[in-house]
Design a protein around this motif. Sequence first.
Motif, PDB file in Angstrom:
ATOM      1  N   LYS A 100       0.868  -1.099  -0.180  1.00 53.10           N
ATOM      2  CA  LYS A 100       0.090   0.045   0.187  1.00 53.10           C
ATOM      3  C   LYS A 100       1.035   1.291   0.052  1.00 53.10           C
ATOM      4  CE  LYS A 100      -0.707  -0.256   4.958  1.00 53.10           C
ATOM      5  NZ  LYS A 100      -1.777  -0.575   5.965  1.00 53.10           N
ATOM      6  N   LYS A 101       0.559   2.389  -0.553  1.00 56.34           N
ATOM      7  CA  LYS A 101       1.268   3.695  -0.752  1.00 56.34           C
ATOM      8  C   LYS A 101       1.735   4.232   0.398  1.00 56.34           C
ATOM      9  CE  LYS A 101      -2.440   6.975  -0.761  1.00 56.34           C
ATOM     10  NZ  LYS A 101      -2.769   8.254  -1.469  1.00 56.34           N
ATOM     11  N   GLU A 102       0.885   3.929   1.483  1.00 56.51           N
ATOM     12  CA  GLU A 102       1.027   4.496   2.927  1.00 56.51           C
ATOM     13  C   GLU A 102       2.616   4.205   3.307  1.00 56.51           C
ATOM     14  OE1 GLU A 102      -3.074   4.525   2.360  1.00 56.51           O
ATOM     15  OE2 GLU A 102      -1.638   3.221   2.061  1.00 56.51           O
ATOM     16  N   VAL A 103       3.093   2.797   3.059  1.00 55.37           N
ATOM     17  CA  VAL A 103       4.215   2.324   3.398  1.00 55.37           C
ATOM     18  C   VAL A 103       5.380   3.240   2.849  1.00 55.37           C
ATOM     19  CG1 VAL A 103       5.858   0.338   3.171  1.00 55.37           C
ATOM     20  CG2 VAL A 103       3.636   0.100   3.663  1.00 55.37           C
ATOM     21  N   ASP A 104       5.139   3.869   1.685  1.00 52.12           N
ATOM     22  CA  ASP A 104       6.140   4.683   0.907  1.00 52.12           C
ATOM     23  C   ASP A 104       6.542   5.758   1.448  1.00 52.12           C
ATOM     24  OD1 ASP A 104       7.857   5.405  -1.176  1.00 52.12           O
ATOM     25  OD2 ASP A 104       6.355   6.423  -2.106  1.00 52.12           O
ATOM     26  N   LYS A 105       5.722   6.188   2.954  1.00 59.70           N
ATOM     27  CA  LYS A 105       6.010   7.433   3.750  1.00 59.70           C
ATOM     28  C   LYS A 105       7.015   7.038   4.808  1.00 59.70           C
ATOM     29  CE  LYS A 105       1.621   9.293   2.386  1.00 59.70           C
ATOM     30  NZ  LYS A 105       0.315   9.212   2.814  1.00 59.70           N
ATOM     31  N   ILE A 106       7.150   5.824   5.066  1.00 57.76           N
ATOM     32  CA  ILE A 106       8.145   5.394   6.192  1.00 57.76           C
ATOM     33  C   ILE A 106       9.839   5.279   5.596  1.00 57.76           C
ATOM     34  CG2 ILE A 106       8.555   3.555   7.684  1.00 57.76           C
ATOM     35  CD1 ILE A 106       5.750   2.506   7.179  1.00 57.76           C
ATOM     36  N   ASP A 122      -1.540   2.731  -4.909  1.00 56.81           N
ATOM     37  CA  ASP A 122      -2.707   3.857  -4.167  1.00 56.81           C
ATOM     38  C   ASP A 122      -4.301   3.000  -4.354  1.00 56.81           C
ATOM     39  OD1 ASP A 122      -4.523   5.663  -3.832  1.00 56.81           O
ATOM     40  OD2 ASP A 122      -3.401   7.255  -4.884  1.00 56.81           O
ATOM     41  N   ARG A 123      -4.521   2.623  -3.347  1.00 57.94           N
ATOM     42  CA  ARG A 123      -6.018   1.883  -3.308  1.00 57.94           C
ATOM     43  C   ARG A 123      -7.084   2.758  -3.786  1.00 57.94           C
ATOM     44  NH1 ARG A 123      -4.981  -1.710   1.918  1.00 57.94           N
ATOM     45  NH2 ARG A 123      -4.559   0.154   2.612  1.00 57.94           N
TER      46      ARG A 123
END
Length: 186
Positions: A100-106, A122-123
Amino acid sequence: MRTLLVAVFLLLFFIISIPLFGIELIIGKYNKRLQAESSQVIVRNALKFILFISGVKVNVSGTENIPKDEPVLYVGNHRGVFDILVVYTTVPTATGFVSKKEVDKIPFIRTWMRFLNCLFLDRENIKEGLKTILAGIEKIKEGYSIFIMPEGTRNKGEGVLPFHEGSFKLAQKTGCPIIPVAITNT
């Protein structure tokens, strides 16, 4: 106690990652495949160590049936927090994950994932999701396997959630073999 040990290891790993990122960037300027393979060795060993200090015992069967000379699409269920660790330490070939794209922020995690040819989906945005699927098709054509969990999220209930239809486009458009993966007790 195990959680504390994992936290300390992760802190140390992220500190060590800073110079390793520089080395991987230099390798990548000359040979992207070698960058992915060396990054996979580093990340795989780090994840194996986390599994070890967490007391996780992994039992894998069927890897002898996975083609080693061509990229594949791994399709697996997603039950628990340790799924990615277990899977990544057992896949036999260079493999990127669809995340999920949110992991790209870590920080740190995203850098390693990019070195490993992972894709960030990006779901919520169908157009961006299609771009990710197209990027995955290119990765497979370049010789990298892709691991996708077509349920789209961790399934906390019984059974299997409905699969998102875009998941199988990777295999459909490339003709690569599909390797079903069943993950239990994670």
